[in-house]
Design a protein around this motif. Structure first.
Motif, PDB file in Angstrom:
ATOM      1  N   HIS A 105       4.173 -52.021   7.173  1.00 11.85           N
ATOM      2  CA  HIS A 105       4.035 -50.634   6.729  1.00 11.85           C
ATOM      3  C   HIS A 105       5.400 -50.087   6.334  1.00 11.85           C
ATOM      4  O   HIS A 105       6.421 -50.393   6.980  1.00 11.85           O
ATOM      5  N   GLU A 106       5.394 -49.288   5.302  1.00 10.29           N
ATOM      6  CA  GLU A 106       6.598 -48.563   4.889  1.00 10.29           C
ATOM      7  C   GLU A 106       6.373 -47.089   5.187  1.00 10.29           C
ATOM      8  O   GLU A 106       5.407 -46.495   4.727  1.00 10.29           O
ATOM      9  N   ILE A 107       7.273 -46.529   5.966  1.00  8.82           N
ATOM     10  CA  ILE A 107       7.147 -45.139   6.411  1.00  8.82           C
ATOM     11  C   ILE A 107       8.350 -44.364   5.885  1.00  8.82           C
ATOM     12  O   ILE A 107       9.498 -44.684   6.221  1.00  8.82           O
ATOM     13  N   THR A 108       8.097 -43.360   5.063  1.00 13.47           N
ATOM     14  CA  THR A 108       9.175 -42.552   4.484  1.00 13.47           C
ATOM     15  C   THR A 108       9.187 -41.184   5.129  1.00 13.47           C
ATOM     16  O   THR A 108       8.193 -40.452   5.100  1.00 13.47           O
ATOM     17  N   LEU A 109      10.310 -40.856   5.737  1.00 15.41           N
ATOM     18  CA  LEU A 109      10.515 -39.576   6.402  1.00 15.41           C
ATOM     19  C   LEU A 109      11.308 -38.652   5.487  1.00 15.41           C
ATOM     20  O   LEU A 109      12.376 -39.016   4.989  1.00 15.41           O
ATOM     21  N   THR A 110      10.791 -37.449   5.254  1.00 16.01           N
ATOM     22  CA  THR A 110      11.498 -36.449   4.442  1.00 16.01           C
ATOM     23  C   THR A 110      11.637 -35.167   5.259  1.00 16.01           C
ATOM     24  O   THR A 110      10.638 -34.634   5.758  1.00 16.01           O
ATOM     25  N   LEU A 111      12.859 -34.692   5.406  1.00 18.28           N
ATOM     26  CA  LEU A 111      13.155 -33.471   6.147  1.00 18.28           C
ATOM     27  C   LEU A 111      13.744 -32.442   5.191  1.00 18.28           C
ATOM     28  O   LEU A 111      14.599 -32.771   4.368  1.00 18.28           O
ATOM     29  N   ARG A 112      13.290 -31.184   5.323  1.00 19.57           N
ATOM     30  CA  ARG A 112      13.821 -30.103   4.492  1.00 19.57           C
ATOM     31  C   ARG A 112      14.122 -28.900   5.375  1.00 19.57           C
ATOM     32  O   ARG A 112      13.280 -28.485   6.167  1.00 19.57           O
ATOM     33  N   SER A 113      15.289 -28.341   5.223  1.00 23.11           N
ATOM     34  CA  SER A 113      15.668 -27.143   5.967  1.00 23.11           C
ATOM     35  C   SER A 113      15.388 -25.905   5.129  1.00 23.11           C
ATOM     36  O   SER A 113      15.134 -25.999   3.915  1.00 23.11           O
ATOM     37  N   ALA A 114      15.438 -24.758   5.761  1.00 22.17           N
ATOM     38  CA  ALA A 114      15.142 -23.506   5.064  1.00 22.17           C
ATOM     39  C   ALA A 114      16.144 -23.222   3.948  1.00 22.17           C
ATOM     40  O   ALA A 114      15.818 -22.549   2.961  1.00 22.17           O
ATOM     41  N   ASN A 115      17.364 -23.733   4.087  1.00 22.56           N
ATOM     42  CA  ASN A 115      18.388 -23.459   3.059  1.00 22.56           C
ATOM     43  C   ASN A 115      18.466 -24.569   2.010  1.00 22.56           C
ATOM     44  O   ASN A 115      19.440 -24.666   1.275  1.00 22.56           O
ATOM     45  N   GLY A 116      17.424 -25.435   1.955  1.00 20.94           N
ATOM     46  CA  GLY A 116      17.328 -26.402   0.877  1.00 20.94           C
ATOM     47  C   GLY A 116      17.950 -27.754   1.148  1.00 20.94           C
ATOM     48  O   GLY A 116      17.918 -28.634   0.273  1.00 20.94           O
ATOM     49  N   LYS A 117      18.496 -27.987   2.330  1.00 20.54           N
ATOM     50  CA  LYS A 117      19.045 -29.308   2.642  1.00 20.54           C
ATOM     51  C   LYS A 117      17.898 -30.311   2.810  1.00 20.54           C
ATOM     52  O   LYS A 117      16.828 -29.976   3.309  1.00 20.54           O
ATOM     53  N   VAL A 118      18.157 -31.552   2.385  1.00 15.01           N
ATOM     54  CA  VAL A 118      17.119 -32.589   2.403  1.00 15.01           C
ATOM     55  C   VAL A 118      17.682 -33.866   2.998  1.00 15.01           C
ATOM     56  O   VAL A 118      18.846 -34.222   2.782  1.00 15.01           O
ATOM     57  N   HIS A 119      16.833 -34.535   3.769  1.00 13.52           N
ATOM     58  CA  HIS A 119      17.165 -35.860   4.289  1.00 13.52           C
ATOM     59  C   HIS A 119      15.959 -36.754   4.091  1.00 13.52           C
ATOM     60  O   HIS A 119      14.842 -36.404   4.469  1.00 13.52           O
ATOM     61  N   VAL A 120      16.139 -37.930   3.474  1.00  9.78           N
ATOM     62  CA  VAL A 120      15.068 -38.893   3.254  1.00  9.78           C
ATOM     63  C   VAL A 120      15.481 -40.225   3.868  1.00  9.78           C
ATOM     64  O   VAL A 120      16.616 -40.684   3.672  1.00  9.78           O
ATOM     65  N   GLN A 121      14.551 -40.836   4.600  1.00  9.06           N
ATOM     66  CA  GLN A 121      14.860 -42.106   5.257  1.00  9.06           C
ATOM     67  C   GLN A 121      13.593 -42.949   5.314  1.00  9.06           C
ATOM     68  O   GLN A 121      12.498 -42.427   5.566  1.00  9.06           O
ATOM     69  N   THR A 122      13.735 -44.233   5.059  1.00  6.36           N
ATOM     70  CA  THR A 122      12.590 -45.139   5.050  1.00  6.36           C
ATOM     71  C   THR A 122      12.712 -46.173   6.165  1.00  6.36           C
ATOM     72  O   THR A 122      13.784 -46.741   6.398  1.00  6.36           O
TER      73      THR A 122
END
Length: 574
Positions: A105-122
């Motif tokens: 399985h490939e699991i992609t995590l995407t995080l977004r903060s209220a001020n527009g910061k983004v973090h993506v990790q697989t």
């Protein structure tokens, strides 16, 4: 123009573009610095040790984030989103659910903060295979039409049972049977997408309004999350068995038992069965001979209780105060309570299903040994009506009996009535002993059949009409299931989900009464366990069967339900 220099400039430009392109394809490398972590995301497999197809992504951040995960196994793709809802200390625990066995399985995590910061990790994860058939049933899918099925995931309570009558099993056979259980979740193709391994046999299960699971085990009721963590446990204070090995377990005071299946009420409290022993003078000693000598006995009388999440009892209703202790069924003398710590106690009512009707604040209760479903006004505690055949009721209760309208077959030794979104009552009609009560003759076992049935009750006129059934007579496809099982009318499609705990072989000469030592009975032989059907009208659009390849023991399915998804979307329409 100097060709060499021009080429050099072009090469540098191409490399710069290539680097930018690589960074765009690698969001983690490009963006991980944009969200500050105290503890960066970690992928943890099966965190409780009891959910082999589940995992959790944990991290600690310095700001709140919305979370999205996308999951694919190359054939199936699904996702889930979570609002910014950490525990307040920046700690996040994101469940990864719905994975199939033995797949990458490939699991992609995407995080977004209220001020527009983004973090993506697989992350990549290959799930384990199934255990052997000592710990997991053989599951066969023979019909699956997802386009005609109710959307969602089917949760099933599975249990294994050594062959033989419970009161004749050796101690090791008995402990092997009761010290293990499963909850299995299937998608609409019949593939397993989640399972929970319990250290104790599991009875009724329900999904709570917050997505957690409520289950009853052998002598206590538990709430777990989908990662298998125990969040709460309740047990009867006066039960003769040892209390749970859980220092946080909450006692239900002055009760001898909790049994079958609790039910969550709209206010978050729980509707549940208890049963307590009552001494009776000169009571029955036989269910087949009315003239047999009478004897002193202790009968188990069911009570219905409501308790809060803190374990405080806020409402009770006792069958001993309302029903007739001299009206008995055909399994009054079986060993059900003996194997639960109540030696020689008689099974008078055997409450085995509860439902709440929010339309008029009432409680629907099934009493197996009375072959009756009873509706109770929660405010007055008075019986509003009794759904069941009219034989043997005392004069004081006869005005509570519903009158049939049209073709109708009364339920017998039924299980788990439900109030549907259409206001009807659906239940599993086991039809043990072909509906005979104590002292009545009944056809041989090979003439039996079980079914699901739905009734419409007219309370103003005190009538009842049968509006749907999976069958009113025995056919070549009939499945006789003398105990447990479940039935639902599903809210989106109006399909019916019918769960047979097992299918008893209809062998001439085989008996039903496990206390009859003169003949071979149902518990002595192997039979397939778990026969799950979904009906669209009268057509079967889903069929799954549980079994054991070598026929050494039985895999039964106590009951179950259809959930809108593995990630919970509240659905209050049923």
């Amino acid at each position: 123009m100097v060709p060499g220099k021009t080429l050099g400039k072009l090469t540098v430009a191409l490399w710069l573009k290539l680097v930018c392109f690589i960074l765009l394809l690698s969001p983690l490398a490009a963006l991980s610095a944009s969200i500050d972590f105290t503890d960066p995301p970690k992928f943890i497999v099966n965190p409780s040790g009891r959910v082999p197809l589940a995992a959790v992504i944990e991290f600690v951040g310095n700001e709140e984030v919305d979370v999205h995960i996308g999951i694919t196994d190359g054939e199936n793709t699904w996702d889930a989103s979570f609002d910014a809802n950490s525990a307040g200390d920046g700690k996040y625990s994101i469940p990864v659910l719905g994975m199939r066995a033995e797949r990458e399985h490939e699991i992609t995590l995407t995080l977004r903060s209220a001020n527009g910061k983004v973090h993506v990790q697989t992350f990549r994860h290959t799930t384990p295979g199934y255990p052997d058939q000592l710990k997991f049933p053989q599951i066969t899918v023979s019909v699956s039409e997802p386009d005609r099925m109710e959307p969602g995931v089917t949760f099933l309570s599975a249990r294994r049972r050594a062959l033989g009558r419970g009161h004749w099993l050796t101690e090791k056979q008995y402990q092997w049977s009761v010290n293990f259980g499963l909850i299995v979740a299937l998608d609409n193709k019949g593939e397993v997408v989640w399972w929970f391994e319990s250290p104790s046999r599991v009875a009724g299960i329900e999904r709570l309004g917050n997505g957690n699971l409520l289950m009853h085990r052998f002598s206590s009721s538990l709430i777990i999350d989908m990662l298998g963590n125990v969040l709460a446990e309740y047990y009867p204070e006066d039960n003769p068995l040892p209390p749970p090995d859980n220092p946080d377990a909450i006692p239900i005071r002055n009760q001898q038992t909790l049994h079958h299946q609790p039910h969550e009420l709209p206010d978050g409290s729980f509707l549940a069965f208890t049963a307590n022993g009552y001494p009776m003078k000169d009571w029955y000693s036989s269910e087949s001979d009315p003239d047999a000598p009478r004897e002193d006995a202790i009968i188990m009388a069911d009570s219905v209780v409501i308790f809060t999440p803190e374990g405080e009892q806020v409402w009770t209703w006792d069958a001993m105060d309302y029903l007739d202790p001299w009206r008995i069924g055909r399994d009054t003398f079986w060993s059900y309570w003996w194997t639960r710590g109540f030696d020689q106690y008689r099974d008078w009512t055997h409450g085995n299903g509860l439902s709440y009707d929010p339309g008029d604040d009432s409680v629907i209760v099934s009493f197996r040994e009375q072959s009756a479903v009873v509706k109770i006004d929660k405010q007055t505690k008075e019986i509003k009506w009794i759904l069941g055949h009219h034989r043997g009721w005392p004069e004081r209760l006869r005005d509570k009996l519903l009158t049939p309208v049209g073709d109708l077959l009364w339920p017998a030794y039924q299980h788990n009535p439900r109030v549907t979104h259409a206001g009807t009552i659906i239940l599993f009609d086991n039809r043990a002993y072909n509906g005979a009560m104590a002292f009545e003759d009944y056809p041989p076992l090979e003439k039996n059949f079980s079914r699901a049935v739905e009734y419409q009750v007219d309370e103003e006129n005190m009538t009842v009409k049968q509006v749907w059934t999976s069958g009113d007579s025995q056919t070549e496809d009939s499945c006789f299931t003398y105990a447990m099982s479940d039935a639902w009318r599903l809210p989106k499609t109006d399909n019916r989900l019918v769960i047979h705990a097992f299918c008893t072989p209809l062998i001439p000469g085989l008996g039903e009464n496990i206390m009859d030592e003169t003949r071979r009975v149902t518990d002595d032989i192997y039979y397939p366990g778990g026969h799950i059907l979904e009906y669209s009208g009268d057509e079967v659009v889903f069929q799954v069967d549980f079994g054991m390849e070598h026929e050494l023991f039985q895999w039964n399915v106590y009951g179950g339900f259809r959930s809108p998804g593995i990630y919970y979307t509240p659905d209050t329409s049923h």
